[in-house]
Scaffold this motif. Structure first.
Motif, PDB file in Angstrom:
ATOM      1  N   GLY A 100       0.818  -1.207   0.000  1.00 52.91           N
ATOM      2  CA  GLY A 100       0.000   0.000   0.000  1.00 52.91           C
ATOM      3  C   GLY A 100       0.851   1.256   0.000  1.00 52.91           C
ATOM      4  N   THR A 101       0.225   2.351   0.326  1.00 54.21           N
ATOM      5  CA  THR A 101       0.891   3.653   0.289  1.00 54.21           C
ATOM      6  C   THR A 101       1.934   3.766   1.391  1.00 54.21           C
ATOM      7  OG1 THR A 101      -1.121   4.647  -0.587  1.00 54.21           O
ATOM      8  CG2 THR A 101       0.527   6.160   0.316  1.00 54.21           C
ATOM      9  N   VAL A 102       3.160   4.069   0.996  1.00 52.36           N
ATOM     10  CA  VAL A 102       4.253   4.207   1.965  1.00 52.36           C
ATOM     11  C   VAL A 102       4.099   5.539   2.690  1.00 52.36           C
ATOM     12  CG1 VAL A 102       6.755   4.287   2.276  1.00 52.36           C
ATOM     13  CG2 VAL A 102       5.768   2.800   0.523  1.00 52.36           C
ATOM     14  N   GLY A 103       4.174   5.481   4.031  1.00 48.78           N
ATOM     15  CA  GLY A 103       4.009   6.682   4.840  1.00 48.78           C
ATOM     16  C   GLY A 103       5.234   7.056   5.652  1.00 48.78           C
ATOM     17  N   PHE A 104       6.221   6.135   5.727  1.00 52.18           N
ATOM     18  CA  PHE A 104       7.407   6.402   6.530  1.00 52.18           C
ATOM     19  C   PHE A 104       8.558   5.546   6.015  1.00 52.18           C
ATOM     20  CE2 PHE A 104      10.161   5.223  10.140  1.00 52.18           C
ATOM     21  CZ  PHE A 104      10.537   6.484  10.573  1.00 52.18           C
ATOM     22  N   VAL A 105       9.736   6.162   5.911  1.00 48.10           N
ATOM     23  CA  VAL A 105      10.947   5.449   5.491  1.00 48.10           C
ATOM     24  C   VAL A 105      12.077   5.808   6.442  1.00 48.10           C
ATOM     25  CG1 VAL A 105      12.654   5.122   3.649  1.00 48.10           C
ATOM     26  CG2 VAL A 105      10.261   5.551   3.061  1.00 48.10           C
ATOM     27  N   ALA A 152      16.319  -0.652   4.655  1.00 44.15           N
ATOM     28  CA  ALA A 152      15.438   0.385   5.189  1.00 44.15           C
ATOM     29  C   ALA A 152      14.242  -0.257   5.877  1.00 44.15           C
ATOM     30  CB  ALA A 152      14.947   1.291   4.066  1.00 44.15           C
ATOM     31  N   ASN A 153      13.638   0.506   6.773  1.00 41.33           N
ATOM     32  CA  ASN A 153      12.358   0.145   7.373  1.00 41.33           C
ATOM     33  C   ASN A 153      11.288   0.994   6.705  1.00 41.33           C
ATOM     34  OD1 ASN A 153      13.024  -1.743   9.555  1.00 41.33           O
ATOM     35  ND2 ASN A 153      14.194  -0.031  10.371  1.00 41.33           N
ATOM     36  N   LEU A 154      10.192   0.362   6.320  1.00 42.22           N
ATOM     37  CA  LEU A 154       9.072   1.064   5.697  1.00 42.22           C
ATOM     38  C   LEU A 154       7.822   0.851   6.525  1.00 42.22           C
ATOM     39  CD1 LEU A 154       9.394  -0.026   1.938  1.00 42.22           C
ATOM     40  CD2 LEU A 154      10.519   1.876   3.077  1.00 42.22           C
ATOM     41  N   GLU A 155       7.034   1.908   6.645  1.00 43.67           N
ATOM     42  CA  GLU A 155       5.690   1.774   7.183  1.00 43.67           C
ATOM     43  C   GLU A 155       4.754   2.193   6.066  1.00 43.67           C
ATOM     44  OE1 GLU A 155       5.088   3.832  10.889  1.00 43.67           O
ATOM     45  OE2 GLU A 155       6.895   2.950  11.763  1.00 43.67           O
ATOM     46  N   ALA A 156       3.802   1.326   5.769  1.00 44.85           N
ATOM     47  CA  ALA A 156       2.865   1.594   4.693  1.00 44.85           C
ATOM     48  C   ALA A 156       1.448   1.333   5.198  1.00 44.85           C
ATOM     49  CB  ALA A 156       3.185   0.707   3.493  1.00 44.85           C
ATOM     50  N   SER A 157       0.460   1.629   4.354  1.00 46.20           N
ATOM     51  CA  SER A 157      -0.930   1.535   4.794  1.00 46.20           C
ATOM     52  C   SER A 157      -1.341   0.108   5.144  1.00 46.20           C
ATOM     53  CB  SER A 157      -1.863   2.111   3.725  1.00 46.20           C
ATOM     54  OG  SER A 157      -1.694   1.434   2.491  1.00 46.20           O
ATOM     55  N   ARG A 185      21.533   6.931  -0.979  1.00 43.94           N
ATOM     56  CA  ARG A 185      20.190   6.623  -0.495  1.00 43.94           C
ATOM     57  C   ARG A 185      19.251   7.669  -1.091  1.00 43.94           C
ATOM     58  NH1 ARG A 185      23.840   5.717   3.484  1.00 43.94           N
ATOM     59  NH2 ARG A 185      23.639   3.808   4.698  1.00 43.94           N
ATOM     60  N   HIS A 186      18.047   7.266  -1.427  1.00 45.91           N
ATOM     61  CA  HIS A 186      17.079   8.214  -1.990  1.00 45.91           C
ATOM     62  C   HIS A 186      16.479   9.027  -0.837  1.00 45.91           C
ATOM     63  CE1 HIS A 186      13.494   8.803  -4.972  1.00 45.91           C
ATOM     64  NE2 HIS A 186      14.046   9.924  -4.595  1.00 45.91           N
ATOM     65  N   GLU A 187      17.251  10.017  -0.391  1.00 46.67           N
ATOM     66  CA  GLU A 187      16.890  10.784   0.807  1.00 46.67           C
ATOM     67  C   GLU A 187      15.547  11.511   0.677  1.00 46.67           C
ATOM     68  OE1 GLU A 187      18.386  10.522   3.620  1.00 46.67           O
ATOM     69  OE2 GLU A 187      20.350   9.719   3.080  1.00 46.67           O
ATOM     70  N   ALA A 188      15.127  11.836  -0.548  1.00 45.97           N
ATOM     71  CA  ALA A 188      13.846  12.543  -0.735  1.00 45.97           C
ATOM     72  C   ALA A 188      12.673  11.731  -0.203  1.00 45.97           C
ATOM     73  CB  ALA A 188      13.631  12.881  -2.209  1.00 45.97           C
ATOM     74  N   VAL A 189      12.794  10.399  -0.171  1.00 46.65           N
ATOM     75  CA  VAL A 189      11.668   9.585   0.289  1.00 46.65           C
ATOM     76  C   VAL A 189      11.466   9.647   1.799  1.00 46.65           C
ATOM     77  CG1 VAL A 189      11.815   8.050  -1.709  1.00 46.65           C
ATOM     78  CG2 VAL A 189      12.904   7.371   0.445  1.00 46.65           C
ATOM     79  N   SER A 216      11.228  12.508   3.473  1.00 44.95           N
ATOM     80  CA  SER A 216      10.207  13.558   3.625  1.00 44.95           C
ATOM     81  C   SER A 216       9.007  13.359   2.699  1.00 44.95           C
ATOM     82  CB  SER A 216      10.824  14.947   3.395  1.00 44.95           C
ATOM     83  OG  SER A 216      11.381  15.017   2.097  1.00 44.95           O
ATOM     84  N   GLN A 217       9.187  12.567   1.627  1.00 44.12           N
ATOM     85  CA  GLN A 217       8.103  12.283   0.683  1.00 44.12           C
ATOM     86  C   GLN A 217       8.040  10.775   0.424  1.00 44.12           C
ATOM     87  OE1 GLN A 217       9.758  15.141  -2.342  1.00 44.12           O
ATOM     88  NE2 GLN A 217       7.573  15.514  -2.630  1.00 44.12           N
ATOM     89  N   PRO A 218       7.649   9.986   1.443  1.00 39.11           N
ATOM     90  CA  PRO A 218       7.692   8.524   1.295  1.00 39.11           C
ATOM     91  C   PRO A 218       6.800   7.995   0.176  1.00 39.11           C
ATOM     92  CG  PRO A 218       6.621   9.160   3.357  1.00 39.11           C
ATOM     93  CD  PRO A 218       7.203  10.401   2.774  1.00 39.11           C
ATOM     94  N   GLU A 219       5.771   8.752  -0.178  1.00 43.66           N
ATOM     95  CA  GLU A 219       4.864   8.295  -1.245  1.00 43.66           C
ATOM     96  C   GLU A 219       5.567   8.194  -2.597  1.00 43.66           C
ATOM     97  OE1 GLU A 219       4.696  12.750  -1.091  1.00 43.66           O
ATOM     98  OE2 GLU A 219       4.590  11.185   0.442  1.00 43.66           O
ATOM     99  N   LEU A 220       6.765   8.777  -2.748  1.00 41.53           N
ATOM    100  CA  LEU A 220       7.530   8.620  -3.986  1.00 41.53           C
ATOM    101  C   LEU A 220       7.815   7.139  -4.284  1.00 41.53           C
ATOM    102  CD1 LEU A 220      10.194  11.486  -3.735  1.00 41.53           C
ATOM    103  CD2 LEU A 220       8.295  11.339  -5.353  1.00 41.53           C
ATOM    104  N   LEU A 221       7.923   6.331  -3.231  1.00 45.58           N
ATOM    105  CA  LEU A 221       8.185   4.909  -3.443  1.00 45.58           C
ATOM    106  C   LEU A 221       7.006   4.201  -4.110  1.00 45.58           C
ATOM    107  CD1 LEU A 221      10.150   3.792  -0.261  1.00 45.58           C
ATOM    108  CD2 LEU A 221      11.025   4.365  -2.533  1.00 45.58           C
ATOM    109  N   ASN A 222       5.831   4.826  -4.114  1.00 47.70           N
ATOM    110  CA  ASN A 222       4.668   4.252  -4.793  1.00 47.70           C
ATOM    111  C   ASN A 222       4.566   4.710  -6.243  1.00 47.70           C
ATOM    112  OD1 ASN A 222       3.530   4.594  -1.691  1.00 47.70           O
ATOM    113  ND2 ASN A 222       3.020   2.667  -2.681  1.00 47.70           N
ATOM    114  N   SER A 223       5.477   5.565  -6.670  1.00 44.64           N
ATOM    115  CA  SER A 223       5.457   6.086  -8.036  1.00 44.64           C
ATOM    116  C   SER A 223       5.771   4.975  -9.038  1.00 44.64           C
ATOM    117  CB  SER A 223       6.497   7.204  -8.174  1.00 44.64           C
ATOM    118  OG  SER A 223       6.614   7.602  -9.524  1.00 44.64           O
TER     119      SER A 223
END
Length: 110
Positions: free
Chosen positions: A30-35, A50-55, A72-76, A78-85
């Protein structure tokens, strides 16, 4: 050509091995909310990237290859939803170098 392991895509770009989630993994979690990235720069096969928290779940993302994390993709963070792109330039997780080419070649073709 991309390879796949543990629901991740691994693609060789020059000297880097770029790791991304597969669409199946994106759908499953689901939608990633934390990385939160691992602090280690050297990673073993199955070591923590990495640790991910998703919906739908909380997930520890294991590395499909041993190597040195060069980026590391540091932008994710602050914008974890980029991983759902669906865009590869937005949904990558880490880049590795110093990877055993034979280990990469042994992975399943994507």
């Amino acid at each position: 050509m991309a390879k796949r392991a543990s629901q991740l895509f691994i693609e060789k770009e020059g000297q880097d091995y770029v790791i991304r989630m597969t669409p199946e993994l994106q759908e499953d979690i689901g939608t990633v909310g934390f990385v939160e990235f691992s602090e280690e720069d050297q990673v073993e096969k199955d070591g923590l990237l990495a640790n991910l928290e998703a919906s739908k779940t909380v997930l520890e993302l294991p590395s499909p290859l041993a190597g040195k994390i060069t980026e590391r993709h540091e932008a994710v963070v602050s914008q974890p939803e980029l991983l759902n792109s669906v865009k590869p330039e937005e949904n990558w997780i880490v880049k590795l170098t110093q990877v055993d080419e034979a280990a990469y070649e042994a992975l399943e073709d994507a």
